[in-house]
Design a protein around this motif. Structure first.
Motif, PDB file in Angstrom:
ATOM      1  N   LYS A 214      -4.217   8.664   2.689  1.00 24.82           N
ATOM      2  CA  LYS A 214      -4.591   8.024   1.429  1.00 24.82           C
ATOM      3  C   LYS A 214      -3.530   7.034   0.962  1.00 24.82           C
ATOM      4  O   LYS A 214      -3.848   5.941   0.482  1.00 24.82           O
ATOM      5  CB  LYS A 214      -4.824   9.092   0.359  1.00 24.82           C
ATOM      6  N   VAL A 215      -2.260   7.424   1.104  1.00 26.83           N
ATOM      7  CA  VAL A 215      -1.167   6.518   0.709  1.00 26.83           C
ATOM      8  C   VAL A 215      -1.192   5.257   1.564  1.00 26.83           C
ATOM      9  O   VAL A 215      -1.082   4.136   1.056  1.00 26.83           O
ATOM     10  CB  VAL A 215       0.199   7.229   0.829  1.00 26.83           C
ATOM     11  N   ALA A 216      -1.349   5.444   2.882  1.00 19.43           N
ATOM     12  CA  ALA A 216      -1.379   4.296   3.798  1.00 19.43           C
ATOM     13  C   ALA A 216      -2.579   3.387   3.519  1.00 19.43           C
ATOM     14  O   ALA A 216      -2.465   2.165   3.518  1.00 19.43           O
ATOM     15  CB  ALA A 216      -1.414   4.797   5.242  1.00 19.43           C
TER      16      ALA A 216
ATOM     17  N   GLU B 269      -4.826  -1.691   1.307  1.00 16.44           N
ATOM     18  CA  GLU B 269      -5.820  -2.351   0.466  1.00 16.44           C
ATOM     19  C   GLU B 269      -5.228  -2.950  -0.809  1.00 16.44           C
ATOM     20  O   GLU B 269      -5.960  -3.517  -1.625  1.00 16.44           O
ATOM     21  CB  GLU B 269      -6.922  -1.342   0.101  1.00 16.44           C
ATOM     22  N   SER B 270      -3.916  -2.822  -0.975  1.00 15.06           N
ATOM     23  CA  SER B 270      -3.290  -3.245  -2.233  1.00 15.06           C
ATOM     24  C   SER B 270      -3.225  -4.765  -2.407  1.00 15.06           C
ATOM     25  O   SER B 270      -3.162  -5.271  -3.520  1.00 15.06           O
ATOM     26  CB  SER B 270      -1.870  -2.681  -2.329  1.00 15.06           C
ATOM     27  N   GLY B 271      -3.217  -5.482  -1.295  1.00 14.11           N
ATOM     28  CA  GLY B 271      -3.108  -6.935  -1.389  1.00 14.11           C
ATOM     29  C   GLY B 271      -1.707  -7.416  -1.708  1.00 14.11           C
ATOM     30  O   GLY B 271      -1.496  -8.609  -1.973  1.00 14.11           O
ATOM     31  N   THR B 272      -0.733  -6.519  -1.710  1.00 18.76           N
ATOM     32  CA  THR B 272       0.649  -6.895  -1.999  1.00 18.76           C
ATOM     33  C   THR B 272       1.395  -7.170  -0.703  1.00 18.76           C
ATOM     34  O   THR B 272       0.958  -6.784   0.384  1.00 18.76           O
ATOM     35  CB  THR B 272       1.374  -5.775  -2.763  1.00 18.76           C
ATOM     36  N   ARG B 273       2.521  -7.838  -0.846  1.00 19.77           N
ATOM     37  CA  ARG B 273       3.366  -8.104   0.316  1.00 19.77           C
ATOM     38  C   ARG B 273       4.030  -6.801   0.737  1.00 19.77           C
ATOM     39  O   ARG B 273       4.645  -6.114  -0.070  1.00 19.77           O
ATOM     40  CB  ARG B 273       4.426  -9.147  -0.022  1.00 19.77           C
ATOM     41  N   LEU B 274       3.891  -6.455   2.018  1.00 14.92           N
ATOM     42  CA  LEU B 274       4.358  -5.157   2.496  1.00 14.92           C
ATOM     43  C   LEU B 274       5.637  -5.289   3.308  1.00 14.92           C
ATOM     44  O   LEU B 274       5.836  -6.261   4.040  1.00 14.92           O
ATOM     45  CB  LEU B 274       3.272  -4.499   3.348  1.00 14.92           C
ATOM     46  N   LEU B 275       6.494  -4.299   3.156  1.00 14.29           N
ATOM     47  CA  LEU B 275       7.738  -4.231   3.907  1.00 14.29           C
ATOM     48  C   LEU B 275       7.453  -3.783   5.343  1.00 14.29           C
ATOM     49  O   LEU B 275       6.429  -3.134   5.607  1.00 14.29           O
ATOM     50  CB  LEU B 275       8.695  -3.248   3.241  1.00 14.29           C
ATOM     51  N   PRO B 276       8.341  -4.104   6.283  1.00 14.78           N
ATOM     52  CA  PRO B 276       8.116  -3.695   7.683  1.00 14.78           C
ATOM     53  C   PRO B 276       7.885  -2.198   7.838  1.00 14.78           C
ATOM     54  O   PRO B 276       7.019  -1.775   8.612  1.00 14.78           O
ATOM     55  CB  PRO B 276       9.412  -4.136   8.383  1.00 14.78           C
ATOM     56  N   GLU B 277       8.668  -1.365   7.085  1.00 19.56           N
ATOM     57  CA  GLU B 277       8.496   0.076   7.212  1.00 19.56           C
ATOM     58  C   GLU B 277       7.145   0.534   6.638  1.00 19.56           C
ATOM     59  O   GLU B 277       6.578   1.526   7.092  1.00 19.56           O
ATOM     60  CB  GLU B 277       9.645   0.829   6.533  1.00 19.56           C
ATOM     61  N   GLU B 278       6.626  -0.218   5.663  1.00 21.32           N
ATOM     62  CA  GLU B 278       5.308   0.111   5.120  1.00 21.32           C
ATOM     63  C   GLU B 278       4.215  -0.236   6.122  1.00 21.32           C
ATOM     64  O   GLU B 278       3.240   0.509   6.280  1.00 21.32           O
ATOM     65  CB  GLU B 278       5.085  -0.637   3.806  1.00 21.32           C
ATOM     66  N   LEU B 279       4.369  -1.360   6.817  1.00 21.90           N
ATOM     67  CA  LEU B 279       3.415  -1.742   7.852  1.00 21.90           C
ATOM     68  C   LEU B 279       3.410  -0.720   8.989  1.00 21.90           C
ATOM     69  O   LEU B 279       2.358  -0.359   9.520  1.00 21.90           O
ATOM     70  CB  LEU B 279       3.762  -3.131   8.392  1.00 21.90           C
TER      71      LEU B 279
END
Length: 247
Positions: A105-107, A112-122
């Motif tokens: 769910k977090v992922a 789907e957030s549309g925000t700029r994501l950090l490499p570790e988030e990707l």
């Protein structure tokens, strides 16, 4: 003579220390030890934080303990379920599935957030969400009312805590204009924010709920682990004619 809240806290911390030093506690089956110890330390740290808020240096700091008391109740419900479950393999699998669902769910929300994501988030999204079906997790670990239904028969006070603490305090966890009365004082026809008057009835109620959960937790753990010395220490405070504990 009944203990003061400060005395009960000190007594409880001593019991936690004795519990953690006991052979029985250290010998909890390896399969469930991670889940079991997690529940215990969560309860202990929550209780410690609540105690500090009860004794905070700023006005009516005990108000901010309300969400933590609700978390304490939830952790107690999970501890009861962990103790009740005889099938340890099933128990481990259920909590593993719950962790996988929460990570999914977090992922998904990050994706789907549309925000700029950090490499570790990707990397996290790739690991926990992309190309995966939504994990299945038992409903009783997702919905507290179903968990309470499962554990209420074997665990004293669960339904009371669910009704009088978990449900009743919900509006203090989520923003609710009705709870604004705790954050000021009514002066004639005007409500003044940030001017506080001590609410001893509320403080007594919060302390009573908190201490009650801790008492039930110790009783459940000492019985489960069969630590006779701690059971005997605990039962010294039981008043037979009142059917309650003298804490």
């Amino acid at each position: 003579m009944k203990m003061s809240n400060e005395e009960f806290f000190e007594w409880s911390m001593q019991r936690f220390e004795q519990l953690e030093d006991s052979i029985e506690f250290k010998s909890v089956d390896r399969e469930i030890s991670k889940i079991f110890y997690h529940a215990i330390i969560k309860i202990k740290r929550n209780y410690t934080a609540i105690h500090h808020l009860f004794n905070g240096k700023w006005e009516n700091s005990y108000i901010e303990a309300i969400p933590l008391i609700r978390i304490l109740a939830e952790a107690y419900f999970h501890l009861c379920y962990i103790i009740d479950q005889n099938d340890q393999e099933l128990l481990v699998r259920e909590y593993k599935e719950l962790a996988e669902l929460q990570a999914y769910k977090v992922a998904r929300n990050l994706k789907e957030s549309g925000t700029r994501l950090l490499p570790e988030e990707l990397e996290f999204i790739h690991k926990e969400y992309e190309g995966k079906n939504k994990p299945k997790s038992p409903a009783h670990l997702q919905f507290i009312n179903q968990l309470v239904e499962k554990i209420s028969k074997n665990n004293e006070g669960v339904e009371y805590i669910y009704t009088r603490v978990y449900n009743a305090f919900s509006s203090y966890v989520h923003f609710n204009p009705a709870t604004s009365v705790l954050y000021g004082t009514q002066k004639e026809d005007k409500f003044v924010f940030n001017q506080f008057e001590e609410n001893e009835l509320l403080l007594d109620e919060l302390q009573s709920h908190t201490n009650g959960i801790i008492i039930l937790m110790f009783k459940r753990i000492f019985d489960y682990l069969k630590i006779q010395s701690l059971k005997d220490e605990f039962d010294k405070y039981y008043v037979e004619k009142d059917k309650t504990y003298k804490f």
